[in-house]
Design a protein around this motif. Structure first.
Motif, mmCIF file in Angstrom:
data_model
loop_
_atom_site.group_PDB
_atom_site.id
_atom_site.type_symbol
_atom_site.label_atom_id
_atom_site.label_comp_id
_atom_site.label_asym_id
_atom_site.label_seq_id
_atom_site.Cartn_x
_atom_site.Cartn_y
_atom_site.Cartn_z
ATOM 1 N N LEU A 16 -77.768 -21.920 -66.429
ATOM 2 C CA LEU A 16 -78.934 -22.731 -66.075
ATOM 3 C C LEU A 16 -79.996 -22.686 -67.173
ATOM 4 O O LEU A 16 -80.610 -23.704 -67.500
ATOM 5 N N PHE A 20 -81.184 -26.153 -68.976
ATOM 6 C CA PHE A 20 -82.525 -26.694 -68.765
ATOM 7 C C PHE A 20 -83.576 -26.105 -69.698
ATOM 8 O O PHE A 20 -84.639 -26.676 -69.867
ATOM 9 N N LYS A 24 -88.411 -25.294 -68.632
ATOM 10 C CA LYS A 24 -88.230 -26.311 -67.593
ATOM 11 C C LYS A 24 -87.592 -25.750 -66.319
ATOM 12 O O LYS A 24 -87.585 -26.423 -65.297
ATOM 13 N N LEU A 25 -87.082 -24.558 -66.375
ATOM 14 C CA LEU A 25 -86.399 -23.993 -65.207
ATOM 15 C C LEU A 25 -87.318 -23.826 -63.990
ATOM 16 O O LEU A 25 -86.928 -24.227 -62.888
ATOM 17 N N THR A 28 -87.941 -27.291 -62.502
ATOM 18 C CA THR A 28 -86.738 -27.806 -61.864
ATOM 19 C C THR A 28 -86.538 -27.167 -60.496
ATOM 20 O O THR A 28 -86.204 -27.844 -59.518
#
Length: 106
Positions: A16, A20, A24-25, A28
């Motif tokens: 992940l 991303f 940005k995690l 998100t």
């Protein structure tokens, strides 16, 4: 299929982060949480509307306009059928007598 162990969870988290990016995690995850809340709220509304429709349909009386038009009474219908039966028997009696005469000419 077993549960996920710590190694599998670390591997999923690594994938992940690579997909991303570390910045940005969190955004998100926040967007995913909001989407799930909205989805649950809308499905709850749908089930409430369905139950309201069922209750409303049971509560509404049948309107007189929806009933079929009244036909002749049972006695009138029986009388007309008996009369039709009598006419059919009368019309077939000469035919059957004529057929017997043709079979037995003498």
């Amino acid at each position: 299929m077993g549960s996920l162990g710590p190694t599998e969870l670390i591997l999923i988290l690594l994938v992940l982060v690579l997909l991303f990016g570390a910045k940005k995690l969190p955004d998100t995850a926040k967007a995913l949480g909001q989407s799930l809340r909205m989805f649950k709220k809308e499905t709850g509304k749908l089930s409430d509307e369905d139950s309201d429709d069922v209750v409303r349909a049971k509560a509404e009386p049948v309107a007189a306009a929806q009933l079929p038009p009244a036909g002749p009474s049972v006695e009138e219908r029986l009388r007309s059928l008996e009369e039709e039966n009598r006419r059919l028997k009368e019309s077939q009696a000469p035919v059957s007598a004529q057929a017997q005469n043709e079979r037995n000419p003498g």
